[in-house]
Design an enzyme around this catalytic site. Structure first.
Site, PDB file in Angstrom:
ATOM      1  N   LYS A 112       0.813  -1.208   0.000  1.00 46.26           N
ATOM      2  CA  LYS A 112       0.000   0.000   0.000  1.00 46.26           C
ATOM      3  C   LYS A 112       0.854   1.269   0.000  1.00 46.26           C
ATOM      4  CE  LYS A 112      -3.987  -2.331   0.966  1.00 46.26           C
ATOM      5  NZ  LYS A 112      -3.653  -3.671   1.411  1.00 46.26           N
TER       6      LYS A 112
HETATM    7  C1  LIG Z   1      -4.379  -4.879   1.016  1.00 47.48           C
HETATM    8  C2  LIG Z   1      -3.677  -6.166   1.035  1.00 47.48           C
HETATM    9  C3  LIG Z   1      -4.067  -7.210   0.184  1.00 47.48           C
HETATM   10  C4  LIG Z   1      -5.264  -7.113  -0.722  1.00 47.48           C
HETATM   11  O1  LIG Z   1      -5.079  -6.212  -1.782  1.00 47.48           O
HETATM   12  P1  LIG Z   1      -6.314  -5.720  -2.660  1.00 47.48           P
HETATM   13  O2  LIG Z   1      -5.794  -4.652  -3.540  1.00 47.48           O
HETATM   14  O3  LIG Z   1      -7.335  -5.199  -1.685  1.00 47.48           O
HETATM   15  O4  LIG Z   1      -6.821  -6.910  -3.393  1.00 47.48           O
HETATM   16  C5  LIG Z   1      -3.305  -8.367   0.189  1.00 47.48           C
HETATM   17  N1  LIG Z   1      -2.239  -8.513   1.013  1.00 47.48           N
HETATM   18  C6  LIG Z   1      -1.858  -7.537   1.859  1.00 47.48           C
HETATM   19  C7  LIG Z   1      -0.702  -7.770   2.759  1.00 47.48           C
HETATM   20  C8  LIG Z   1      -2.559  -6.340   1.895  1.00 47.48           C
HETATM   21  O5  LIG Z   1      -2.172  -5.366   2.722  1.00 47.48           O
END
Ligand SMILES: *Cc1c(COP(=O)(O)O)cnc(C)c1O
Length: 461
Positions: A112
């Site tokens: 993120k």
């Molecule tokens: C947010 C997240 C996901 C999921 O990603 P999306 O874009 O919502 O599909 C998977 N793994 C981790 C560690 C995350 O932080």
């Protein structure tokens, strides 16, 4: 480049408008009116460039004239200069069939950070042009919150409100949010699950008066800019891939369908990707949909890969619109069915185009622990539970060439990792000891009206 909503293609919006609105007023999600494509030679040129150059070339396709060349390049540079790898997202080979793309070298150790660092700079820049203020609301299943708090702390003209499901995220995830000291940040715990948090956000947006009064915007992956920025590392992955094999699959730990949708856009732009593989835990609505054609919401189950404990994958709406060649009216109708009956069905031809581009698999909690252990015994690499799920699906489905997206650092999920290999993974060198710092958390009821009045009160302060 203009954008429209998945539920109404008549009204067009600029990039500035869509990053500040987040969600379209009709409840749909913004998408570009046309996906730009690269020729094969342009792709090859990109694949011999560094991360920052790839980022610039891709992002400018979508932002058009919004930022000058110099400003966009500077924002990209500033966003990634603190990352702990020169490659930003380094690719590591595990064996002949599998490589892992490490997306966790940013400040809060999850993918993120990649989008949030740049998005926060773009929003601050756009607001400063008109000297306007915005409130950002964000529901988090654990990792979005930390990335948002770190990226938006002390950004001018912005108040950030983060909602997280109490007791359902790991301590490190919580501390990445709660230990940041900044006037403009409010971290809010809700008695409920992630879908409850996400529903509060959606309801606040649907209240147009409220949304307008507090200039509400969203930085969840419903914000197109997140998807746009995440396209970059699919290109970066192949730029580092040294094997000559074609037909490479990307296996993506999936919750809200944002990260994997970025991969789908990369493919649409011309990047040679074979299949995009949806990797989930037992909350496998997308796997069930790919196998049966029925998208049906069950209760979400709490697991040791909490960032994927999601039933309603918001970005799936973008795929429905694009991949299934639906007119905007059809998407709206399917979403109404979903709201009223908890499910909708894909036609045979819709299901076929879904399967042409995607594959899916799921892994349960015990298997996840075993995969972390096997990986450590085999290669001495410590992987987090989300990454483990994708690795497990690679071997289960016997793919020949895969790149797994490693979405988080193992130190974010120490309990599960310790259970698997008896080692408590060290946090990489981040400046402060977040385990010793004071936490700032506000507890509010699982209730739209309460959250709304809290935001109103804080926005005007
Ligand atoms: C947010 C997240 C996901 C999921 O990603 P999306 O874009 O919502 O599909 C998977 N793994 C981790 C560690 C995350 O932080």
């Amino acid at each position: 480049m203009l954008y429209f909503s998945t539920r109404d293609t008549d009204k067009k919006f600029t990039f500035e408008e869509i990053i500040l609105n987040g969600l379209a007023a009709d409840g749909g999600l913004y998408i570009p009116e046309k996906i730009p494509t690269f020729t094969e030679s342009a792709i090859n040129r990109l694949l011999s460039s560094d991360y920052q150059t790839i980022a610039y070339e891709i992002i400018k396709q979508f932002t058009g004239e919004t930022f000058t060349t110099e400003l966009l390049k500077r924002m990209i540079h500033d966003s990634y200069k603190s990352f702990r790898s020169d490659f930003v997202t380094p690719l590591r080979e595990v064996d002949d069939s599998l490589s892992i793309l490490e997306l966790f070298h940013g400040p809060t150790l999850a993918f993120k950070d990649l989008a949030m660092q740049l998005l926060s700079r773009m929003i601050e820049e756009v607001l400063s042009r008109t000297n306007s203020k915005a409130s950002i609301i964000c529901a988090t299943s654990g990792d979005t919150g930390g990335a948002a708090v770190t990226s938006f702390a002390n950004k001018k003209n912005i108040k950030l409100f983060v909602l997280y499901p109490k007791g359902r995220i790991s301590e490190v995830q919580r501390r990445f949010m709660s230990t940041v000291e900044a006037e403009n940040i409010k971290v809010i715990s809700i008695n409920g699950n992630f879908d409850d948090c996400q529903n509060i956000v959606k309801n606040l947006f649907n209240n147009r008066h409220f949304a307008k009064d507090v200039s509400l915007t969203a930085v969840n992956s419903i914000n197109w800019a997140r998807i746009m920025i995440q396209i970059v590392y699919y290109f970066s992955a192949l730029s580092q891939y040294k094997r000559i094999e074609k037909n490479i699959n990307f296996i993506v730990p999936t919750g809200n369908f944002g990260d994997i949708f970025a991969g789908y856009i990369a493919k649409r732009m011309g990047l040679p990707i074979h299949k995009l593989v949806i990797a989930t835990n037992v909350n496998n609505i997308l796997e069930r949909c790919l196998k049966t054609g029925v998208y049906e919401v069950f209760d979400s189950i709490q697991t040791n890969s909490p960032s994927m404990d999601i039933q309603i994958s918001s970005n799936f709406e973008r795929l429905l619109f694009d991949l299934l060649d639906m007119s905007s009216g059809v998407v709206g109708k399917k979403m109404t069915q979903l709201r009223e009956n908890g499910k909708f069905e894909l036609s045979k031809s819709e299901l076929k185009s879904f399967k042409d581009n995607f594959d899916a698999g799921s892994i349960n909690q015990d298997e996840t622990v075993k995969i972390i252990k096997d990986m450590y015994n085999k290669s001495h690499q410590i992987i987090d539970p989300h990454t483990a799920i994708a690795v497990g699906i690679h071997y289960k489905n016997s793919y020949k060439n895969s790149i797994v997206l490693s979405t988080a650092h193992a130190a974010k999920f120490p309990d599960t990792v310790e259970k698997a290999i008896g080692i408590n993974p060290d946090l990489p060198n981040i400046s402060d000891d977040i385990y010793k710092m004071h936490e700032n958390i506000i507890e509010l009821p699982n209730d739209v009206a309460d959250i709304g009045s809290f935001i109103t009160k804080n926005f005007s302060e």
